[in-house]
Each structure stands twice: as structure tokens, then as C-alpha cells.
Design an enzyme around this catalytic site. Structure first.
Site, short mmCIF file in Angstrom:
data_model
loop_
_atom_site.label_atom_id
_atom_site.label_comp_id
_atom_site.label_asym_id
_atom_site.label_seq_id
_atom_site.Cartn_x
_atom_site.Cartn_y
_atom_site.Cartn_z
N LYS A 1 0.90 0.39 -3.78
CA LYS A 1 0.67 1.19 -2.58
C LYS A 1 0.30 2.62 -2.97
CE LYS A 1 4.63 0.00 -0.76
NZ LYS A 1 5.77 -0.20 0.18
N GLU B 47 2.07 -13.20 1.40
CA GLU B 47 3.27 -12.64 2.04
C GLU B 47 3.03 -12.58 3.55
OE1 GLU B 47 3.85 -8.44 2.39
OE2 GLU B 47 2.30 -8.00 0.93
N1 PSU Z 1 1.46 -2.40 1.04
C1 PSU Z 1 0.79 -2.26 2.19
N2 PSU Z 1 1.36 -2.71 3.33
C2 PSU Z 1 2.59 -3.29 3.34
C3 PSU Z 1 3.29 -3.46 2.11
C4 PSU Z 1 2.68 -3.00 1.01
O1 PSU Z 1 -0.31 -1.70 2.21
O2 PSU Z 1 3.06 -3.69 4.41
C5 PSU Z 1 4.64 -4.14 2.10
C6 PSU Z 1 4.62 -5.33 1.14
O3 PSU Z 1 5.20 -6.43 1.80
C7 PSU Z 1 5.49 -4.87 -0.02
C8 PSU Z 1 6.48 -4.00 0.72
O4 PSU Z 1 6.11 -5.93 -0.71
O5 PSU Z 1 5.67 -3.29 1.62
C9 PSU Z 1 7.28 -3.11 -0.20
O6 PSU Z 1 8.24 -2.43 0.56
P1 PSU Z 1 9.39 -1.56 -0.17
O7 PSU Z 1 8.70 -0.35 -0.71
O8 PSU Z 1 10.36 -1.26 0.92
O9 PSU Z 1 9.96 -2.42 -1.25
#
Ligand code: PSU
Ligand code: MN
Length: 300
Positions: free
Chosen positions: A158, A24
Site C-alpha cells: 500500500k 481476498e
Molecule cells: N490495499 C488496498 N486496499 C485495501 C487493502 C490493501 O489498496 O483494502 C487491505 C488488504 O485486505 C490488506 C489490508 O490485507 O488492507 C491490510 O490491512 P492492515 O494494514 O490493517 O493489516
């Protein structure tokens, strides 16, 4: 449907059936890691994939073009300031010719699958947020694994998510969740969330076999890989930091897509930067495992 533009190297690898690993771009942008750690993270992930015998394919929307694999001189473009692009934002990023749409897991998985890349590595998956019973905030990352043909490799989800509900959601969505040589669902900066992973696997060949036996054509699986022991953070310390950061989000009205960048920044500050090397270590380690899996799939 999108047809991603392939880098020369990715096009050649796919044409000859060689291993490719998609990455990504959100984690490498200003929305993910601070500079210069973001650049180091990208280098380490690219190197790890190549050392493992696979070709890296970074996803992004650049100047309105959906990209799967960047040319060597383009990698710098994903280290800068970005607009976050989840899967549903990709068509808009194309139509409005965004200069840099940083692809999240959901967008990357969609782009990889559309281009014929079967393995994807990231740091941590998005998931069900704490308090989602009120806010409804569930990352599109989860459904994307149910709807695209991909093996996604992550260090669990996360750290500040509701991990039990995230696992429940993956079960409901029908996404197989595997633990790489490990019995526990990892919690990103720490090796175990205390929640058992549904299935443990020992080898890349085993993962390749699971990926060939999925029950639906367009469906994926999640391979969770714990952070290397030497780089793990202290779970009790992290819990305190997370609680405080999430309370700050509530108090100052930070919601939705803005939560992740904010909380990651607070964790970095509160752990005096120790979260950053941990993040780099787990991202690189995931890339190592993903390359091994991609090679096993290419051979099988
Ligand atoms: N985990 C991290 N750093 C990030 C992300 C996840 O430690 O930047 C990013 C990834 O790209 C993941 C996104 O797909 O956050 C998910 O965001 P949301 O919760 O808005 O869907
Ligand atoms: Mn969300």
C-alpha cells in the site's frame, strides 16, 4: 485448524490439478473500494483469472463459514458492508458466526493454503506503517507470507506505508520478493518506489520454479507486479495527498485497522477519483499475472 468450504468449481479444479487463483474480499467490500467500482473490480478480476485459464477462489467468512471460492450467485454478498477479518480474526468470525467477515491478505493467504490453493492475487499488500517505530503497526500480511505456502501477487505494498522498512521486514522474515519483468519495488499507484526489488523474474515458469524450491514447507513468496504504465498516477501529487491524509489520522485518532479505509477514501477524493481506475487496473493486471503463474505451477 480450519477447513475452508470450497465452491463446486474450486473443488473440481483442485481435484483434477487445475489452476486456481485465490482472491481476498476486503478490497471488494465497503472497506476497500467505493461502489460501484468495487463490483467492477470484482468482475474484472474474476474474468481475468478465467481468461488466463484458471478458476477464481474468493475467500471470505460468510455466516460464520470459512469460504474458498463462492458460487456465482454469492459474489454480491462481498460487495456490501463488512467486518475486517485479518488472519487472527478468522477464528472469532467463525465462532461468532459473522455475516460477512471480509478477509484481508493475511486471512486469505491462510485460507487459500489451508484449502490447497497455491496462488493468490491482491491489489496492495499491507506492511510496515510510517511511524511504526512508535506505534508498532506492522500488518499481519507480512508474517502470513512467511508462514503459509503461497505465491502472493501484488502491486507492491500500500502506497502510504514505510516501504523501505516493509522490504527490510520481508527480508528478516525470509520471504523471497520477486519483480515481474521489473527492477523496482512497485508503490501501488506508481510503478516504482525507487527501491530495487531483490530479484527480477521474466516468466511464470521461473516463478513456478522458485515456488518449488522454497526452503521451508510452510512458506510463501511475494511476486510484485507494477501497475500498467497507462494507468499510473503522478508520484509527487500522491505524496502530498498521503502526507495530509496521515496527518488527519493522527489528529483525529484514527489508528490500526481503520487507517487503510480512511486513507484510501482521502486519496480517492483528492485525486478526483483517478485513484479508483488505477486501483482497478492494477488489481486486474495482478489477476492476469497470477493466473499465468497458477497455470505454470499446475503444469510443472
Ligand atoms: N490495499 C488496498 N486496499 C485495501 C487493502 C490493501 O489498496 O483494502 C487491505 C488488504 O485486505 C490488506 C489490508 O490485507 O488492507 C491490510 O490491512 P492492515 O494494514 O490493517 O493489516
Ligand atoms: Mn495494522
Amino acid at each position: 485448524m480450519i477447513t475452508p468450504k470450497l465452491s463446486h468449481e474450486v473443488a473440481a479444479a483442485l481435484a483434477s490439478g487445475d489452476a486456481v487463483v485465490a482472491l481476498e474480499s476486503t478490497i471488494f467490500s465497503n472497506l476497500g473500494l467505493p461502489s460501484p467500482a468495487n463490483s467492477e473490480a470484482l468482475d474484472r478480476c474474476l474474468d481475468a483469472i478465467r481468461r488466463g485459464g484458471a478458476v477464481p477462489a474468493v475467500t471470505a467468512v460468510l455466516d460464520g463459514e470459512v469460504r474458498l471460492g463462492l458460487e456465482a450467485d454469492e459474489h454480491d454478498r462481498i460487495l456490501g458492508s463488512a467486518r475486517k477479518a485479518a488472519e487472527r480474526d478468522v477464528p472469532v468470525a467463525v465462532a461468532q458466526a459473522w455475516e460477512f467477515g471480509a478477509t484481508t491478505v493475511s486471512a486469505s493467504v491462510a485460507i487459500a493454503a489451508a484449502g490447497g490453493v497455491r496462488v493468490f492475487a491482491t491489489g496492495g499488500l499491507g506492511g510496515v506503517h510510517r511511524g511504526a517505530e512508535l506505534t508498532g503497526d506492522v500488518s499481519a500480511d507480512l508474517d502470513s507470507l512467511a508462514r503459509h505456502s503461497i505465491v502472493a501477487v501484488s502491486a507492491g505494498a500500500k502506497a502510504f506505508l514505510d516501504l523501505p522498512r516493509t522490504l527490510e521486514y520481508l527480508e528478516t522474515a525470509g520471504v523471497p520478493v520477486l519483480g515481474w519483468q521489473h527492477d523496482w519495488f512497485p508503490a501501488f499507484y506508481t510503478r516504482s518506489s525507487g527501491l530495487p526489488v531483490p530479484h527480477r523474474v521474466e516468466t511464470a515458469e521461473e516463478v513456478a520454479r522458485v515456488s518449488k524450491s522454497l526452503t521451508r514447507v510452510d512458506s510463501g513468496l511475494l511476486l510484485t507486479v507494477p501497475i500498467p504504465e497507462a494507468d499510473e498516477l503522478d508520484a509527487a501529487e500522491l505524496d502530498g495527498v498521503l502526507e495530509a491524509a496521515l496527518a488527519e489520522c493522527d489528529a483525529s485518532g484514527i489508528t490500526g485497522a481503520a487507517v487503510t479505509p480512511y486513507v484510501l477514501g482521502r486519496i480517492g477524493a483528492a485525486t478526483e477519483g483517478r485513484s479508483v481506475p488505477a486501483n482497478l487496473s492494477l488489481a486486474e493486471n495482478n489477476a492476469v499475472v497470477a493466473a499465468e503463474v497458477a497455470v505454470a505451477i499446475a503444469r510443472s
